[in-house]
Design a protein around this motif. Structure first.
Motif, PDB file in Angstrom:
ATOM      1  N   ILE A 165      27.671   3.497  36.349  1.00  0.00           N
ATOM      2  CA  ILE A 165      28.934   4.225  36.400  1.00  0.00           C
ATOM      3  C   ILE A 165      29.669   3.897  35.106  1.00  0.00           C
ATOM      4  CG2 ILE A 165      31.116   4.476  37.636  1.00  0.00           C
ATOM      5  CD1 ILE A 165      29.623   3.937  40.201  1.00  0.00           C
ATOM      6  N   THR A 166      29.875   4.919  34.292  1.00  0.00           N
ATOM      7  CA  THR A 166      30.217   4.696  32.889  1.00  0.00           C
ATOM      8  C   THR A 166      31.723   4.705  32.625  1.00  0.00           C
ATOM      9  OG1 THR A 166      30.060   7.042  32.460  1.00  0.00           O
ATOM     10  CG2 THR A 166      28.042   5.754  32.169  1.00  0.00           C
ATOM     11  N   ALA A 167      32.054   4.500  31.358  1.00  0.00           N
ATOM     12  CA  ALA A 167      33.457   4.433  30.943  1.00  0.00           C
ATOM     13  C   ALA A 167      34.184   5.742  31.231  1.00  0.00           C
ATOM     14  CB  ALA A 167      33.534   4.098  29.457  1.00  0.00           C
ATOM     15  N   GLY A 168      33.462   6.862  31.155  1.00  0.00           N
ATOM     16  CA  GLY A 168      34.094   8.145  31.440  1.00  0.00           C
ATOM     17  C   GLY A 168      34.727   8.160  32.824  1.00  0.00           C
ATOM     18  N   VAL A 169      34.028   7.628  33.804  1.00  0.00           N
ATOM     19  CA  VAL A 169      34.550   7.567  35.170  1.00  0.00           C
ATOM     20  C   VAL A 169      35.745   6.622  35.236  1.00  0.00           C
ATOM     21  CG1 VAL A 169      34.017   6.877  37.530  1.00  0.00           C
ATOM     22  CG2 VAL A 169      32.308   8.099  36.180  1.00  0.00           C
ATOM     23  N   GLU A 170      35.624   5.494  34.563  1.00  0.00           N
ATOM     24  CA  GLU A 170      36.725   4.525  34.554  1.00  0.00           C
ATOM     25  C   GLU A 170      37.986   5.167  33.973  1.00  0.00           C
ATOM     26  OE1 GLU A 170      35.766   1.046  32.287  1.00  0.00           O
ATOM     27  OE2 GLU A 170      37.393  -0.134  33.195  1.00  0.00           O
ATOM     28  N   SER A 193      40.195  11.317  21.797  1.00  0.00           N
ATOM     29  CA  SER A 193      39.170  12.353  21.625  1.00  0.00           C
ATOM     30  C   SER A 193      38.102  12.253  22.707  1.00  0.00           C
ATOM     31  CB  SER A 193      38.551  12.267  20.235  1.00  0.00           C
ATOM     32  OG  SER A 193      38.386  10.940  19.824  1.00  0.00           O
ATOM     33  N   PHE A 194      37.823  11.024  23.120  1.00  0.00           N
ATOM     34  CA  PHE A 194      36.833  10.888  24.200  1.00  0.00           C
ATOM     35  C   PHE A 194      37.412  11.381  25.526  1.00  0.00           C
ATOM     36  CE2 PHE A 194      34.543   8.339  27.460  1.00  0.00           C
ATOM     37  CZ  PHE A 194      33.305   8.913  27.276  1.00  0.00           C
ATOM     38  N   LEU A 195      38.652  11.051  25.766  1.00  0.00           N
ATOM     39  CA  LEU A 195      39.282  11.495  27.006  1.00  0.00           C
ATOM     40  C   LEU A 195      39.351  13.024  27.067  1.00  0.00           C
ATOM     41  CD1 LEU A 195      40.511  10.317  29.562  1.00  0.00           C
ATOM     42  CD2 LEU A 195      42.752  10.456  28.479  1.00  0.00           C
ATOM     43  N   LYS A 253      22.203  -6.749  36.655  1.00  0.00           N
ATOM     44  CA  LYS A 253      23.004  -5.763  35.909  1.00  0.00           C
ATOM     45  C   LYS A 253      24.057  -5.133  36.813  1.00  0.00           C
ATOM     46  CE  LYS A 253      20.687  -1.996  34.909  1.00  0.00           C
ATOM     47  NZ  LYS A 253      19.804  -1.030  34.245  1.00  0.00           N
ATOM     48  N   PRO A 254      25.323  -5.162  36.447  1.00  0.00           N
ATOM     49  CA  PRO A 254      26.354  -4.594  37.317  1.00  0.00           C
ATOM     50  C   PRO A 254      26.309  -3.072  37.331  1.00  0.00           C
ATOM     51  CG  PRO A 254      27.334  -5.291  35.262  1.00  0.00           C
ATOM     52  CD  PRO A 254      25.897  -5.730  35.220  1.00  0.00           C
ATOM     53  N   LEU A 255      26.776  -2.502  38.443  1.00  0.00           N
ATOM     54  CA  LEU A 255      26.815  -1.047  38.590  1.00  0.00           C
ATOM     55  C   LEU A 255      27.881  -0.457  37.678  1.00  0.00           C
ATOM     56  CD1 LEU A 255      25.709   1.285  40.393  1.00  0.00           C
ATOM     57  CD2 LEU A 255      27.653   0.877  41.895  1.00  0.00           C
ATOM     58  N   PHE A 256      28.904  -1.260  37.439  1.00  0.00           N
ATOM     59  CA  PHE A 256      30.091  -0.767  36.722  1.00  0.00           C
ATOM     60  C   PHE A 256      30.633  -1.905  35.867  1.00  0.00           C
ATOM     61  CE2 PHE A 256      34.788  -0.508  36.770  1.00  0.00           C
ATOM     62  CZ  PHE A 256      34.968   0.728  36.169  1.00  0.00           C
ATOM     63  N   ASP A 257      31.021  -1.563  34.653  1.00  0.00           N
ATOM     64  CA  ASP A 257      31.495  -2.580  33.723  1.00  0.00           C
ATOM     65  C   ASP A 257      32.985  -2.355  33.464  1.00  0.00           C
ATOM     66  OD1 ASP A 257      31.710  -4.451  31.657  1.00  0.00           O
ATOM     67  OD2 ASP A 257      31.068  -2.997  30.155  1.00  0.00           O
ATOM     68  N   CYS A 258      33.826  -3.096  34.175  1.00  0.00           N
ATOM     69  CA  CYS A 258      35.280  -2.898  34.085  1.00  0.00           C
ATOM     70  C   CYS A 258      35.801  -3.348  32.723  1.00  0.00           C
ATOM     71  CB  CYS A 258      35.980  -3.673  35.187  1.00  0.00           C
ATOM     72  SG  CYS A 258      37.774  -3.448  35.168  1.00  0.00           S
ATOM     73  N   GLN A 259      36.522  -2.454  32.084  1.00  0.00           N
ATOM     74  CA  GLN A 259      37.039  -2.768  30.748  1.00  0.00           C
ATOM     75  C   GLN A 259      38.507  -3.203  30.780  1.00  0.00           C
ATOM     76  OE1 GLN A 259      35.689   0.033  27.585  1.00  0.00           O
ATOM     77  NE2 GLN A 259      34.582   1.039  29.226  1.00  0.00           N
ATOM     78  N   GLU A 260      39.014  -3.437  31.983  1.00  0.00           N
ATOM     79  CA  GLU A 260      40.387  -3.921  32.130  1.00  0.00           C
ATOM     80  C   GLU A 260      41.405  -3.026  31.413  1.00  0.00           C
ATOM     81  OE1 GLU A 260      41.637  -6.228  34.060  1.00  0.00           O
ATOM     82  OE2 GLU A 260      39.689  -6.801  34.875  1.00  0.00           O
ATOM     83  N   ILE A 261      41.291  -1.751  31.698  1.00  0.00           N
ATOM     84  CA  ILE A 261      42.207  -0.775  31.131  1.00  0.00           C
ATOM     85  C   ILE A 261      43.640  -1.072  31.570  1.00  0.00           C
ATOM     86  CG2 ILE A 261      42.718   1.701  30.944  1.00  0.00           C
ATOM     87  CD1 ILE A 261      40.020   1.102  29.880  1.00  0.00           C
ATOM     88  N   ARG A 262      43.752  -1.552  32.804  1.00  0.00           N
ATOM     89  CA  ARG A 262      45.085  -1.760  33.381  1.00  0.00           C
ATOM     90  C   ARG A 262      45.995  -2.623  32.509  1.00  0.00           C
ATOM     91  NH1 ARG A 262      43.863  -6.240  38.145  1.00  0.00           N
ATOM     92  NH2 ARG A 262      42.537  -7.561  36.858  1.00  0.00           N
ATOM     93  N   GLY A 263      45.410  -3.557  31.759  1.00  0.00           N
ATOM     94  CA  GLY A 263      46.231  -4.448  30.931  1.00  0.00           C
ATOM     95  C   GLY A 263      46.641  -3.850  29.602  1.00  0.00           C
TER      96      GLY A 263
END
Lengths: 172, 172
Positions: A4-9, A40-42, B87-97
DNA sequence: CATAACGCGGACTATAATGATCCGCGTTAT
DNA sequence: ATAACGCGGATCATTATAGTCCGCGTTATG
């Protein structure tokens, strides 16, 4: 790389802001700047959400996106599928039919039905998808609302205002 | 690209052959040729299974691999983790911060605990892993046994014999 | 005891997917 | 008329995967 990629996040984080902004649409550019992610990615992500009927767009100046449904009607699975396009968890290469003992022509019993290993993966994938389907945007928004202090909505409003003013000043 | 990769697929197919061969060890080379997959790639897969305690290796001529446990004690999850390394299903990039309203210094309430979106993904991942853990090598072997005609074991034995003889002939 | 079949592991390559950028077009509020 | 929008195509850099190659240590076998 995660499944589940960054696009979904990015999409989910943006959708949460749209939940709190039922009035005027928000532009993908503003949403990106506001969250410190690539504009641009968004801009490539949102059209996918629109095609899936999750958001509705308005073009032209002051255009942008708003939710096309109630948050309770938007499951996380719908967002994942909209962005990833129903990417399978496992890509079966039908190894079973390549057994050298078949000499290139596998018998019917060997290739009939779903590969037993593939079946295991499909069950796991279904479990994952069921879980994602059971959770909605409203659920996540509810969790956040309990964490966020009441003053914060006001701070956000202020930030958006300042940015709009800055644009006007830049014009002058 | 799929989350569960070809390495896992190859590993599981090979392990199934090992279930049916409790006697002499099978070499990774033979297993690859027998199933029409890359021998050099498979040679990278088996050491991972060995480190995870799923197979045991014997070195030298006539060496190879055999199961290190009973098939009922080998879950599909164990194989996946052995190959993919959790390997995790999802790699959280901590956008919230990163929210611009925080001005680079997010308050404690914003980054405390697990990100709400991450939590959703972790629940889905757990559902997937629970499913994979509940299914064992013995289960898959049982499914296959019901499909395979009784004569087939004999055919396989013949193929292995012919290959051994061919090697001896090649030597002469 | 020499050889060949093994496993082991490092270095390396090719291909594909992801994350991201840039540009030009059509639309629309001001 | 202009600038802020969404839309979509082309492109690029980075990374992961799949696969190859080579040299080393081990061991059965002739």
């Amino acid at each position: 790389m995660a499944h589940i990629t960054a696009g979904v996040e990015y999409a989910l984080h943006c959708l949460l802001w749209l939940v709190d902004s039922p009035g005027a649409p928000l532009s993908s550019r503003d949403l990106a700047d506001f969250q410190g992610i690539s504009p641009s990615f968004l801009a490539k992500v949102f059209p996918k959400l629109e095609k899936a009927g999750i958001v509705a767009s308005s073009e032209g100046v002051r255009g942008g996106y708003r939710l096309a449904k109630r948050p309770e009607a938007i499951s996380v699975l719908a967002v994942v599928d909209a962005i990833e396009g129903e990417k399978p968890l496992f890509d079966c290469q039908e190894i079973r039919g390549r057994c050298a003992a078949f000499g290139g022509r596998p018998p019917a019993w060997a290739t009939k039905g779903v590969c037993a290993i593939h079946a295991v993966m499909l069950r796991a994938e279904k479990a994952m998808r069921d879980s994602l389907e059971s959770q909605t945007l409203a659920d996540i928004a509810g969790t956040l609302e309990r964490k966020m202090p009441p003053e914060f909505s006001e701070e956000v409003r202020r930030w958006v205002e300042e940015r709009t003013e800055a644009r006007i000043r830049g014009k002058a």
